[in-house]
Design an enzyme around this catalytic site. Sequence first.
Site, PDB file in Angstrom:
ATOM      1  N   ASP A 101       0.729  -0.965  -0.065  1.00 56.68           N
ATOM      2  CA  ASP A 101      -0.066  -0.030   0.045  1.00 56.68           C
ATOM      3  C   ASP A 101       0.719   1.323  -0.022  1.00 56.68           C
ATOM      4  OD1 ASP A 101      -1.731   2.132   0.519  1.00 56.68           O
ATOM      5  OD2 ASP A 101      -3.110   0.639   1.687  1.00 56.68           O
ATOM      6  N   HIS A 103      -0.433   4.527   0.224  1.00 57.24           N
ATOM      7  CA  HIS A 103      -1.309   5.577   0.714  1.00 57.24           C
ATOM      8  C   HIS A 103      -0.658   6.230   1.906  1.00 57.24           C
ATOM      9  CE1 HIS A 103      -4.209   3.988  -2.024  1.00 57.24           C
ATOM     10  NE2 HIS A 103      -4.504   4.904  -2.310  1.00 57.24           N
ATOM     11  N   SER A 154      -5.422  -4.267   2.073  1.00 57.48           N
ATOM     12  CA  SER A 154      -4.512  -3.890   3.320  1.00 57.48           C
ATOM     13  C   SER A 154      -5.055  -4.287   4.675  1.00 57.48           C
ATOM     14  CB  SER A 154      -4.113  -2.224   3.407  1.00 57.48           C
ATOM     15  OG  SER A 154      -3.646  -1.740   2.015  1.00 57.48           O
TER      16      SER A 154
HETATM   17 CO1  B1M Z   1      -5.810   5.426  -4.352  1.00 55.55          CO
HETATM   18  N1  B1M Z   1      -7.537   4.303  -3.717  1.00 55.55           N
HETATM   19  N2  B1M Z   1      -5.144   3.912  -4.973  1.00 55.55           N
HETATM   20  N3  B1M Z   1      -4.335   6.442  -4.463  1.00 55.55           N
HETATM   21  N4  B1M Z   1      -6.576   6.734  -3.243  1.00 55.55           N
HETATM   22  C1  B1M Z   1      -8.338   4.800  -2.646  1.00 55.55           C
HETATM   23  C2  B1M Z   1      -7.998   4.392  -1.080  1.00 55.55           C
HETATM   24  C3  B1M Z   1      -9.769   4.385  -3.423  1.00 55.55           C
HETATM   25  C4  B1M Z   1     -10.800   4.360  -2.305  1.00 55.55           C
HETATM   26  C5  B1M Z   1     -10.226   5.001  -4.515  1.00 55.55           C
HETATM   27  C6  B1M Z   1     -11.523   4.716  -5.072  1.00 55.55           C
HETATM   28  O1  B1M Z   1     -11.453   3.777  -6.068  1.00 55.55           O
HETATM   29  N5  B1M Z   1     -12.785   5.285  -4.762  1.00 55.55           N
HETATM   30  C7  B1M Z   1      -9.229   2.880  -3.980  1.00 55.55           C
HETATM   31  C8  B1M Z   1      -9.215   1.663  -2.913  1.00 55.55           C
HETATM   32  C9  B1M Z   1     -10.195   0.555  -3.289  1.00 55.55           C
HETATM   33  C10 B1M Z   1     -10.037  -0.341  -2.178  1.00 55.55           C
HETATM   34  O2  B1M Z   1      -9.288  -0.914  -1.939  1.00 55.55           O
HETATM   35  N6  B1M Z   1     -11.414  -0.414  -1.565  1.00 55.55           N
HETATM   36  C11 B1M Z   1      -7.887   3.369  -4.221  1.00 55.55           C
HETATM   37  C12 B1M Z   1      -6.972   2.680  -5.343  1.00 55.55           C
HETATM   38  C13 B1M Z   1      -7.893   1.549  -6.246  1.00 55.55           C
HETATM   39  C14 B1M Z   1      -5.831   2.908  -5.695  1.00 55.55           C
HETATM   40  C15 B1M Z   1      -4.923   2.046  -6.852  1.00 55.55           C
HETATM   41  C16 B1M Z   1      -5.114   0.533  -6.878  1.00 55.55           C
HETATM   42  C17 B1M Z   1      -5.414   2.735  -8.231  1.00 55.55           C
HETATM   43  C18 B1M Z   1      -4.640   2.247  -9.454  1.00 55.55           C
HETATM   44  O3  B1M Z   1      -3.326   2.085  -9.528  1.00 55.55           O
HETATM   45  N7  B1M Z   1      -5.317   1.740 -10.056  1.00 55.55           N
HETATM   46  C19 B1M Z   1      -3.749   2.513  -6.400  1.00 55.55           C
HETATM   47  C20 B1M Z   1      -3.107   1.568  -5.371  1.00 55.55           C
HETATM   48  C21 B1M Z   1      -1.559   1.649  -5.035  1.00 55.55           C
HETATM   49  C22 B1M Z   1      -1.069   0.983  -3.880  1.00 55.55           C
HETATM   50  O4  B1M Z   1      -1.217   1.384  -2.951  1.00 55.55           O
HETATM   51  N8  B1M Z   1      -0.337  -0.347  -4.176  1.00 55.55           N
HETATM   52  C23 B1M Z   1      -3.791   3.827  -5.683  1.00 55.55           C
HETATM   53  C24 B1M Z   1      -3.100   5.021  -5.902  1.00 55.55           C
HETATM   54  C25 B1M Z   1      -3.128   6.328  -5.228  1.00 55.55           C
HETATM   55  C26 B1M Z   1      -2.499   7.679  -5.483  1.00 55.55           C
HETATM   56  C27 B1M Z   1      -0.860   7.180  -5.618  1.00 55.55           C
HETATM   57  C28 B1M Z   1      -2.523   8.125  -6.748  1.00 55.55           C
HETATM   58  C29 B1M Z   1      -2.755   8.394  -4.344  1.00 55.55           C
HETATM   59  C30 B1M Z   1      -1.961   8.196  -2.992  1.00 55.55           C
HETATM   60  C31 B1M Z   1      -0.985   9.335  -2.743  1.00 55.55           C
HETATM   61  C32 B1M Z   1      -0.471   9.219  -1.429  1.00 55.55           C
HETATM   62  O5  B1M Z   1      -1.146   9.029  -0.473  1.00 55.55           O
HETATM   63  N9  B1M Z   1       0.766   9.612  -1.206  1.00 55.55           N
HETATM   64  C33 B1M Z   1      -4.266   7.836  -4.099  1.00 55.55           C
HETATM   65  C34 B1M Z   1      -5.301   8.455  -3.311  1.00 55.55           C
HETATM   66  C35 B1M Z   1      -4.823  10.199  -3.021  1.00 55.55           C
HETATM   67  C36 B1M Z   1      -6.233   8.133  -3.198  1.00 55.55           C
HETATM   68  C37 B1M Z   1      -7.792   8.471  -2.459  1.00 55.55           C
HETATM   69  C38 B1M Z   1      -8.319   9.585  -3.586  1.00 55.55           C
HETATM   70  C39 B1M Z   1      -7.388   9.687  -1.145  1.00 55.55           C
HETATM   71  C40 B1M Z   1      -6.660   8.950  -0.184  1.00 55.55           C
HETATM   72  C41 B1M Z   1      -6.256  10.216   0.895  1.00 55.55           C
HETATM   73  O6  B1M Z   1      -5.048  10.410   0.867  1.00 55.55           O
HETATM   74  N10 B1M Z   1      -7.266  10.640   1.619  1.00 55.55           N
HETATM   75  C42 B1M Z   1      -8.563   7.516  -1.892  1.00 55.55           C
HETATM   76  C43 B1M Z   1     -10.186   7.718  -1.926  1.00 55.55           C
HETATM   77  C44 B1M Z   1     -10.551   8.177  -0.616  1.00 55.55           C
HETATM   78  O7  B1M Z   1      -9.913   7.680   0.463  1.00 55.55           O
HETATM   79  N11 B1M Z   1     -11.601   8.935  -0.622  1.00 55.55           N
HETATM   80  C45 B1M Z   1      -7.684   6.515  -2.800  1.00 55.55           C
HETATM   81  C46 B1M Z   1      -6.953  11.573   2.602  1.00 55.55           C
HETATM   82  C47 B1M Z   1      -6.230  11.232   4.043  1.00 55.55           C
HETATM   83  C48 B1M Z   1      -6.349  12.130   5.104  1.00 55.55           C
HETATM   84  O8  B1M Z   1      -7.110  10.259   4.253  1.00 55.55           O
HETATM   85  O9  B1M Z   1      -5.588   8.237   4.169  1.00 55.55           O
HETATM   86  O10 B1M Z   1      -8.331   8.001   4.914  1.00 55.55           O
HETATM   87  P1  B1M Z   1      -7.174   8.755   5.076  1.00 55.55           P
HETATM   88  O11 B1M Z   1      -6.663   8.719   6.359  1.00 55.55           O
HETATM   89  C49 B1M Z   1      -7.536   9.070   7.504  1.00 55.55           C
HETATM   90  C50 B1M Z   1      -8.123   8.030   8.000  1.00 55.55           C
HETATM   91  O12 B1M Z   1      -8.457   6.825   7.168  1.00 55.55           O
HETATM   92  C51 B1M Z   1      -7.375   7.872   9.388  1.00 55.55           C
HETATM   93  O13 B1M Z   1      -7.099   8.975   9.696  1.00 55.55           O
HETATM   94  C52 B1M Z   1      -7.118  10.019   8.484  1.00 55.55           C
HETATM   95  C53 B1M Z   1      -8.011  11.268   8.695  1.00 55.55           C
HETATM   96  O14 B1M Z   1      -7.526  12.012  10.253  1.00 55.55           O
HETATM   97  N12 B1M Z   1      -6.002   7.012   9.427  1.00 55.55           N
HETATM   98  C54 B1M Z   1      -5.507   6.465  10.382  1.00 55.55           C
HETATM   99  C55 B1M Z   1      -5.353   6.444   8.209  1.00 55.55           C
HETATM  100  N13 B1M Z   1      -4.475   5.895   8.916  1.00 55.55           N
HETATM  101  C56 B1M Z   1      -4.465   5.966  10.036  1.00 55.55           C
HETATM  102  C57 B1M Z   1      -3.656   5.363  10.877  1.00 55.55           C
HETATM  103  C58 B1M Z   1      -3.832   5.531  12.386  1.00 55.55           C
HETATM  104  C59 B1M Z   1      -5.024   6.103  12.542  1.00 55.55           C
HETATM  105  C60 B1M Z   1      -6.103   6.595  11.650  1.00 55.55           C
HETATM  106  O15 B1M Z   1      -2.968   4.875  13.252  1.00 55.55           O
HETATM  107  C61 B1M Z   1      -1.931   4.354  13.097  1.00 55.55           C
END
Ligand code: B1M
Length: 216
Positions: A101, A103, A154
Amino acid sequence: RTLEERLANYIIEGSKEGLYKDLDEALVKYPDPLDIINGPLMDGMDEVGKLFNNNELIVAEVLQSAEAMKAAVAHLEPHMEAKEADDRGKGKILLATVKGDVHDIGKNLVEIILSNNGFQVVNLGIKVTSNELIEAIEREDPDYIGLSGLLVKSTQQMVITANDLRERGVAIPILVGGAALTRKFTETKITKQYNGLVLYAKDAMNGLSIANKLAK
Ligand code: B1M
């Protein structure tokens, strides 16, 4: 457009043109910079997720959105309140995005919030394997482990990681978070594979309050 709409739009468009000026305006309006992240910037990121899901954005565009989000968080970070020096020493936490992963925006937000609130954070980065984690545990002797992962696969990787850690005799508390994870999955699947506490955080602030309770 309102300030909030503009802020969300920088993330949706993946553009930094005018971003800092609007963030400075938002810093005047919002007493807590975290509310700018959790509000308009996250609204933008949610929209990116939706558009991406509907194939209306390609990975390269989502990467631009991620860059804009990272730039915004970096701009806001110096304005986030850091706790007094005497409140240091709540313990050391290793943070990692699990194997497979990439992200890391959420994890890095957790790092900022924990390190601003008295925790020593060692950020191991992305795609961290169980072996890398175990090496880091031996090297750093942390009090807690934090695992992040956004993909559905993940969540399964966290189960595997917990199992690998248990087999190596690790039992320190693990904090887990990420969009695809739920409390139920954590309590039924991950906890089963581990000898210590596994605690689910729904967001970074929730992660801080859990870590604070553990530190008491
Ligand atoms: Co990706 N991606 N992505 N992506 N991406 C998602 C997660 C996805 C839901 C988008 C979608 O399809 N709607 C989907 C996942 C599908 C699934 O498995 N259910 C997805 C996919 C499919 C993919 C790829 C497979 C796409 C592809 O290549 N075809 C690929 C995967 C690559 C890999 O990981 N091997 C991929 C790639 C990417 C980018 C590289 C382009 C980019 C990431 C860049 C980076 O992080 N440096 C990206 C992004 C930006 C997203 C979305 C749009 C946004 C994620 C984000 O940063 N959110 C995402 C859609 C979405 O989530 N709405 C998506 C903002 C961030 C602040 O929130 O990380 O959730 P988040 O963290 C939150 C909570 O979750 C929590 O606290 C935070 C808020 O306070 N939290 C914790 C997180 N970790 C925590 C740990 C803790 C406590 C809380 O304690 C240890």
